[in-house]
Design an enzyme around this catalytic site. Structure first.
Site, PDB file in Angstrom:
ATOM      1  N   SER A 253      76.201  50.323  31.779  1.00  0.00           N
ATOM      2  CA  SER A 253      76.956  50.678  30.583  1.00  0.00           C
ATOM      3  C   SER A 253      78.296  49.979  30.589  1.00  0.00           C
ATOM      4  CB  SER A 253      77.182  52.189  30.544  1.00  0.00           C
ATOM      5  OG  SER A 253      77.999  52.545  31.645  1.00  0.00           O
ATOM      6  N   LYS A 254      78.799  49.725  29.388  1.00  0.00           N
ATOM      7  CA  LYS A 254      80.010  48.915  29.334  1.00  0.00           C
ATOM      8  C   LYS A 254      81.243  49.667  29.822  1.00  0.00           C
ATOM      9  CE  LYS A 254      80.725  49.433  24.365  1.00  0.00           C
ATOM     10  NZ  LYS A 254      80.514  48.772  23.118  1.00  0.00           N
ATOM     11  N   ARG A 255      81.135  50.984  29.944  1.00  0.00           N
ATOM     12  CA  ARG A 255      82.276  51.717  30.490  1.00  0.00           C
ATOM     13  C   ARG A 255      82.451  51.412  31.974  1.00  0.00           C
ATOM     14  NH1 ARG A 255      81.159  56.715  30.774  1.00  0.00           N
ATOM     15  NH2 ARG A 255      79.090  56.523  29.846  1.00  0.00           N
ATOM     16  N   LYS A 256      81.356  51.056  32.637  1.00  0.00           N
ATOM     17  CA  LYS A 256      81.426  50.879  34.090  1.00  0.00           C
ATOM     18  C   LYS A 256      81.275  49.433  34.540  1.00  0.00           C
ATOM     19  CE  LYS A 256      79.844  55.520  34.951  1.00  0.00           C
ATOM     20  NZ  LYS A 256      78.803  56.379  35.435  1.00  0.00           N
TER      21      LYS A 256
END
Ligand code: GLU
Length: 477
Positions: A253-256
Site C-alpha cells: 500500500s502506498k502508505r507504507k
C-alpha cells in the site's frame, strides 16, 4: 495449446500501480512463451474514479518499462473499442440475456435497507452478503416498482447449495461453497455495468483464453465462472498472482511503500531492473544462481510452481541492489552515458560520470554526486563543514596548504601518482593518508561522500582545484 490471448485490464484510477506492471510482465511472458497475443483493455466502469490522466499514465508508465501490447485503446485492434465506457450496449445486451434466462434479477432494495442488513449480519458474526429479499418479487411486483420509477440494480443469481471448483495456475484446485458467494450486482442503478459483468463479457468478446491477475480477485472468480455458465461461454483458464506485500506482510500500500510506477521512474530506477525485480518471485533460484535477468530470460525461466503462495515482500533494498548491479554490469558505457545525460543539469566530464557509475544506486543519486565537477560550482562550505574532521583547524590548514603546493606543481599525473605525492606530503606533517584525504574531499567536492578525490582533482584541473583548496583555506582562517 491454441494460440493464447492474454490481457491486463487496469482501471484508470489514481497513479499507475506497481502491481499492474507485475501482472503485465507475467501475462506478457506467458503470451510470448506460447506464441500468443497480449492486449490491454481499460476497465473504466467506475466513472466516478476513472480519469483520462490516469489512463494516459498507465500507457506511459508501462511503455517506460518497455512493455507493449498488440491491441488496446491507444493502438486499436480487431475488437475495438478497448475501453469499457465505450462498450455499454454490449453489457446491456448481455444483461438482458441473463434476465431472460432468470439468471439475474432486479433488486429494489434501498441503500439504507442494505446498510442495515449488513450491520445486522456483522453483529451476528456473518460476513455481509445480500439476503435475497428481491428474489421473491413476482413479475407483476417488479413491473409495478419499475412503473413507479423506483431505482433498481440487477444482481446475479447464485446457487443456494453446492460448490464452485476451478483449477488455478498457481493455487491449484480452489473450491468455494456457493453459500459464501454474494449475489453480485451486475448493473448499477445508473445503468453502468459493474466490473464483474463487463469483465466476463469482454474477456469472451476479445477471445481471452487465459486470465492472469492479482490474488485479490480469487473470491470473484466463482461469480465469473457462474456468469460464463449462464451465458453458455467457455471460461478462460485462471491464474492468480500472489500479492506484493509491504515488509510487514500487509498488502502493498502506498502508505507504507512507494507503489506508483511514476515514483520509480522519477527516482531513476532502470526499467530493466524493475522488471527483473518484479519477475523474481516467479523464478526458482538455487543458492548462487544468477538473479539478473532480462524479460526474455524471464520468459524462459518463469515457473508457476516456484511461486510462494504467501506472496512476496516488495523489498526496496533488494531492488536497489539489483538496480545497482544493472547499472554496473548490464549497461554498456554508451547506454549508461546516454541515460545519465537526462539526469544532468550541466556539463560534467565523461570520466566523472563513469566514476559515478559504480557509486550510484539509481539515477536520482547522480546529480548530487557529480554536481561539484562543474567548473565554478558553488560548494558553499563554511567552517562548520570542516568541523567533523578528525584533524584540528591548524592541521587541516597545513594539509590544505600542502595540497595546494602539490597540485600547483602537477605535471600530467595519474591518480596513483597524485595520491603518492599527497601521502608523502602528509608524512612530512606526520599524518596518515586517511587524515590527509578527508579535508581534501571536503574542499574539492563540498561533501565527504563523493567521487575519488585524486581523480576529481585531475579532472577539475590545476587551476580550479587550487581555487577550491584556497577558498577552503580562506574559510578556515
Ligand atoms: N479492472 C480490474 C483491475 O483493476 C481487472 C481485474 C482482472 O484482471 O480481471 O485490477
Amino acid at each position: 495449446m491454441t494460440k493464447p490471448r492474454l490481457r491486463i485490464a487496469p482501471s484508470p484510477t489514481g497513479d499507475p500501480h506497481i502491481g499492474t506492471a507485475y501482472t503485465a510482465l507475467v501475462n506478457i511472458a506467458f503470451a510470448k512463451r506460447h506464441g500468443g497475443e497480449f492486449i490491454l483493455r481499460i476497465e473504466d466502469t467506475d466513472q466516478a474514479r476513472s480519469t483520462p490522466e490516469s489512463e494516459i499514465a498507465i500507457f506511459d508508465s508501462l511503455h517506460w518499462l518497455g512493455l507493449t501490447w498488440s491491441e488496446g485503446p491507444d493502438v486499436g485492434g480487431p475488437y475495438v473499442p478497448y475501453r469499457q465506457s465505450e462498450r455499454r450496449e454490449k453489457y446491456d445486451e448481455a444483461l438482458q440475456v441473463l434476465l431472460d434466462k432468470n439468471a439475474a434479477f432486479k433488486c429494489f432494495c434501498t441503500p439504507e435497507r442494505l446498510d442495515l442488513m449488513r450491520a445486522t449480519q456483522r453483529k451476528q458474526g456473518i460476513s455481509p452478503k445480500y439476503d435475497g429479499a428481491c428474489l421473491h418479487l413476482t413479475p407483476e411486483m417488479v413491473a409495478e416498482k419499475e412503473a413507479a420509477g423506483i431505482p433498481h440494480v440487477v444482481r446475479m443469481r447464485i446457487p443456494k447449495e453446492g460448490t464452485c471448483t476451478f483449477e488455478d495456475g498457481i493455487y491449484g484446485t480452489i473450491t468455494t461453497p456457493w453459500e459464501d458467494v454474494d449475489m453480485q450486482v451486475l448493473m448499477k442503478s445508473d445503468g453502468m455495468p459493474t466490473y464483474h459483468l463487463a469483465n466476463v463479457v469482454d474477456d469472451t468478446a476479445m477471445g481471452i483464453t487465459h486470465v492472469i491477475r492479482g490474488e485479490e480477485w480469487v473470491p470473484s472468480t466463482p461469480k465469473h465462472i457462474k456468469l460464463y455458465e449462464h451465458f453458455g461461454w467457455q471460461a478462460p483458464q485462471f491464474t492468480h498472482l500472489p500479492v506484493l506485500r509491504n515488509p510487514d506482510r500487509t498488502k502493498l500500500s502506498k502508505r507504507k511503500n512507494p507503489t506508483s510506477i511514476l515514483w520509480f521512474k522519477a527516482q531513476g530506477y532502470l526499467p530493466e531492473a524493475m522488471l527483473n525485480y518484479l519477475g523474481l518471485p516467479f523464478v526458482k533460484l538455487n543458492e548462487g544462481d544468477e538473479e539478473l535477468m532480462t524479460v526474455d530470460e524471464f520468459t524462459d525461466k518463469y515457473d508457476f510452481a516456484a511461486v510462494s503462495k504467501a506472496g512476496s515482500v516488495f523489498d526496496i533494498q533488494k531492488l536497489d541492489w539489483l538496480n545497482g548491479r544493472w547499472l554496473r554490469e548490464k549497461l554498456t558505457e554508451e547506454d549508461y552515458l546516454a541515460r545519465a545525460a537526462e539526469w544532468l543539469e550541466g556539463d560534467i566530464p565523461k570520466a566523472a560520470l563513469l566514476l559515478a557509475q559504480s557509486r550510484i544506486v539509481k539515477f536520482a543519486d547522480l546529480w548530487p554526486l557529480v554536481a561539484f565537477m562543474q567548473t565554478g560550482a558553488n560548494l558553499s562550505f563554511t567552517q562548520e563543514t570542516f568541523s567533523s574532521l578528525k584533524t584540528d583547524a591548524a592541521t587541516t590548514q597545513a594539509i590544505l596548504r600542502m595540497a595546494v603546493d602539490v597540485v600547483q606543481n602537477l605535471t600530467p599525473e595519474t591518480p596513483e601518482n597524485l595520491f603518492e605525492k599527497l601521502k608523502e606530503g602528509g608524512e612530512t606533517l606526520g599524518l596518515k593518508p586517511r587524515l590527509v584525504t578527508a579535508p581534501l574531499f571536503l574542499a574539492i567536492s563540498g561533501s565527504a561522500q563523493s567521487l575519488p578525490v585524486t581523480e576529481s582533482i585531475l579532472l577539475l584541473g590545476k587551476e580550479e582545484s587550487v581555487k577550491r583548496l584556497q577558498s577552503a583555506l580562506n574559510i578556515l582562517k
